[in-house]
Write an enzyme that holds these catalytic residues in place. Structure first.
Site, mmCIF file in Angstrom:
data_model
loop_
_atom_site.group_PDB
_atom_site.id
_atom_site.type_symbol
_atom_site.label_atom_id
_atom_site.label_comp_id
_atom_site.label_asym_id
_atom_site.label_seq_id
_atom_site.Cartn_x
_atom_site.Cartn_y
_atom_site.Cartn_z
ATOM 1 N N ASN A 396 12.294 47.365 27.026
ATOM 2 C CA ASN A 396 13.021 47.907 28.168
ATOM 3 C C ASN A 396 12.540 47.283 29.479
ATOM 4 O OD1 ASN A 396 14.370 49.439 30.046
ATOM 5 N ND2 ASN A 396 14.058 51.375 28.994
ATOM 6 N N ASP A 397 11.354 47.673 29.907
ATOM 7 C CA ASP A 397 10.885 47.217 31.215
ATOM 8 C C ASP A 397 10.737 45.695 31.300
ATOM 9 O OD1 ASP A 397 10.768 49.856 32.036
ATOM 10 O OD2 ASP A 397 8.745 50.100 31.246
#
Lengths: 471, 100
Positions: A396-397
């Protein structure tokens, strides 16, 4: 006897150095740990007849030694053999903590020893080193135990925010300063008072735990690496106290390589080590985050599979979600089907994907993915624009474009994989939640992005079926 | 003169071993970071040797108890560190043959 010991320790140091050197290249890495292992066995065996022990032989101590090695070795062997590959980071943390604890124990014995009757009482400088090693070792011990608890997701450690309170930094500094002060008192006064020494150790242990408790799971790799360097330093200091050359050399090498590794890891996250230790994600995001527009567009696994089957190049970006779902075997099975269809498949690894640098590589290696299909961020980032599909698995990040554009974002400035440059993006994700950093990801809302919801392993199985159905 | 040499030799060791550790890890590909961290974790398991010496010299029951704990922890560090590293490195294979 002294010559025998020193010769073997010399050999051990050489084997450690050559072993580490071999471990730094993929093709020789496997033999490197074996070399280092021989060094350890040699040093341990010869230490049974160390002159410092044989000067006044106490038979009971030998019995205790053998029992302790048997128990400690057996537990560690069992743990290391049985634990799942995904749990490796916390195993490293706990074994590192044990090393720190052992260094602290050596210091405790040295400090408690009553030299009153002996002629050769240790110099104050030696005691200062013992105290310093004890402090660092104890901090590494309690801190590593906390890190283990967090990565193991034990209930007590789960909520990082619970351990944050205002003035925390000041409280920690007071504990640290009192430990240092007390340690100096013990060393300078040559005190062997059990009470004073116990309080010193309690303060040191408390500081280690307090330091690690408020740090979130995402930052743990950096912290474990730092504690690893700490343990190395503690071992070197106790090595100076005991006059043990093997400990001195091994400890310093670990201390310096561990420090460099810690810096490299922090740099990969575009943060400084002090930033990791003394602040947290939540406190960073000051301004309003940019609003994310667009909608999430779901896609079924078989449809995603068809898109990949007719692509000419697919880049796979694994993240912690893959590790949690143990999906690496299914993913590689799917990739093999794609490769049979003449699709070029590559894996792109972000330096901090997962919970440790190289964590993803280890998992992919476990599944049998050849390491020459696996690329670092710098090697592959340009290639995303030529890829037909970028498949993000539970990351995600590290693929959030906000890191490039949104100055108010807590991850602004962190280098990311340019997944959004690919023609199509597929994201396998368990649900609609946000990543470790607690922020929305604009990538998921982009026009060319499709969300494949579900457990990564089940999704991969669905994709395999989808490709097979094509015939 | 001998005293001077004795004073300086640990400082030389400190400097050279420090540079060596820095050099060893400086040129490592990212894929080996975790195994190498685990490898260095194993190397500081040498603390076991020191714990053995500490226990061997222990006189009072308290010293023996702490020494025992130290040897136990040190052995755990060395043995656990070895097998974790070995398990990770066992998995590195190239695509050019050499299947298990």
């Amino acid at each position: 006897m002294g010559y025998l010991i020193e010769t073997v320790y010399f050999l051990t140091a050489a084997l450690f150095i050559l072993g580490l050197k071999r471990m730094s290249h993929p093709t020789t890495a496997r033999s490197g740990i074996v070399w280092a292992g021989y060094g350890m066995v040699l040093a341990t065996l010869v230490s049974f007849v160390h002159p410092q022990i044989t000067a006044h032989i106490i038979p009971a101590n030998y019995v205790l030694m053998v029992i302790a090695i048997a128990i400690g070795g057996a537990i560690a062997w069992y743990g290391a053999k049985k634990v799942a590959m995904t749990a490796m980071p916390q195993m490293i943390a706990i074994y590192n903590g044990m090393g720190g604890g052992a260094a602290a124990a050596i210091a405790a014995v040295e400090l408690l020893k009553d030299h009153g009757s002996h002629a050769a009482a240790p110099a104050t400088s030696v005691l200062i080193m013992a105290v310093a090693g004890a402090l660092i070792g104890a901090v590494s011990f309690s801190g590593s135990v906390v890190a283990f608890g967090k990565l193991q997701e034990l209930k007590f450690f789960k909520d990082d925010a619970k351990f944050r309170f205002s003035g925390q930094q000041k409280v920690n500094m007071v504990i640290f300063a009192s430990a240092v002060l007390l340690g100096l008192v013990v060393a300078v006064s040559h005190s062997t008072s059990g009470g004073l020494i116990s309080v010193f150790f309690l303060l040191a242990l408390a500081f280690g735990a307090m330091m690690a408790l408020p740090i979130g799971g995402a930052d743990m790799p950096v912290v474990i690496s730092l504690f690893n360097a700490f343990t190395g330093l503690a071992v070197a200091l106790e090595g100076f106290v005991l006059g043990n050359s093997a400990m001195i050399i091994a400890g310093i090498i670990v201390g310096s390589s561990g420090t460099l590794l810690t810096l490299m890891m922090a740099k990969a996250m575009n943060r400084s080590v002090s930033n990791v230790l003394f602040s947290n994600w939540a406190a960073l995001g000051s301004g309003e985050a940019q609003a994310v527009t667009g909608s999430l567009k779901p896609m079924e696994p078989p449809d995603a599979a068809i898109q990949m089957a007719y692509a000419s190049k697919v880049i796979i970006v694994p993240g912690y979600g893959m590790a949690v779902a143990q999906a690496q075997h299914k993913i590689w099975e799917m990739c093999k089907l794609l490769i049979e269809r003449d699709v070029v498949v590559k894996f792109a690894i972000h330096p901090v994907a997962g919970r440790m640098p190289g964590h993803m590589n280890v998992l992919l290696a476990e599944a049998g993915v050849p390491y020459d299909l696996i690329f670092d961020m710098d090697e592959i980032n340009e290639e995303f624009s030529t890829a037909d599909v970028a498949l993000v698995i539970g990351a995600n990040d590290v693929v959030n474009p906000a890191a490039r554009t949104d100055k108010s974002s807590p991850i602004y400035g962190m280098p990311i994989l340019n997944v959004d440059h690919a023609k199509n993006v597929q994201v396998i994700k368990r649900g609609k939640g946000v990543g470790f950093a607690g922020i929305e990801n604009a990538l998921f809302f982009a026009d060319n992005t499709r969300m494949v919801y579900g457990d990564a392993q089940k999704v991969a199985a669905g994709m395999i079926q989808g490709i097979k159905d094509l015939g | 003169m001998e005293a001077v040499v004795a004073f300086f030799s640990p400082i030389y060791i400190l400097m050279l071993a420090g540079i060596l550790g820095y050099e060893i890890i400086g040129k490592v590909p990212v894929i080996l970071h975790t195994p190498l961290m685990s490898g260095t974790n194993f190397v500081h398991g040498i603390v076991l040797v020191g714990a053995m010496v500490a226990l061997g010299q222990a006189v009072t029951p308290l010293e023996q108890a702490i020494g025992f704990l130290g040897v136990l922890l040190g052995a755990g560090n060395a043995v656990g560190g070895y097998f974790v590293t070995e398990r990770m490195l066992e998995m590195f294979k190239s695509s050019k043959g050499q299947e298990k």
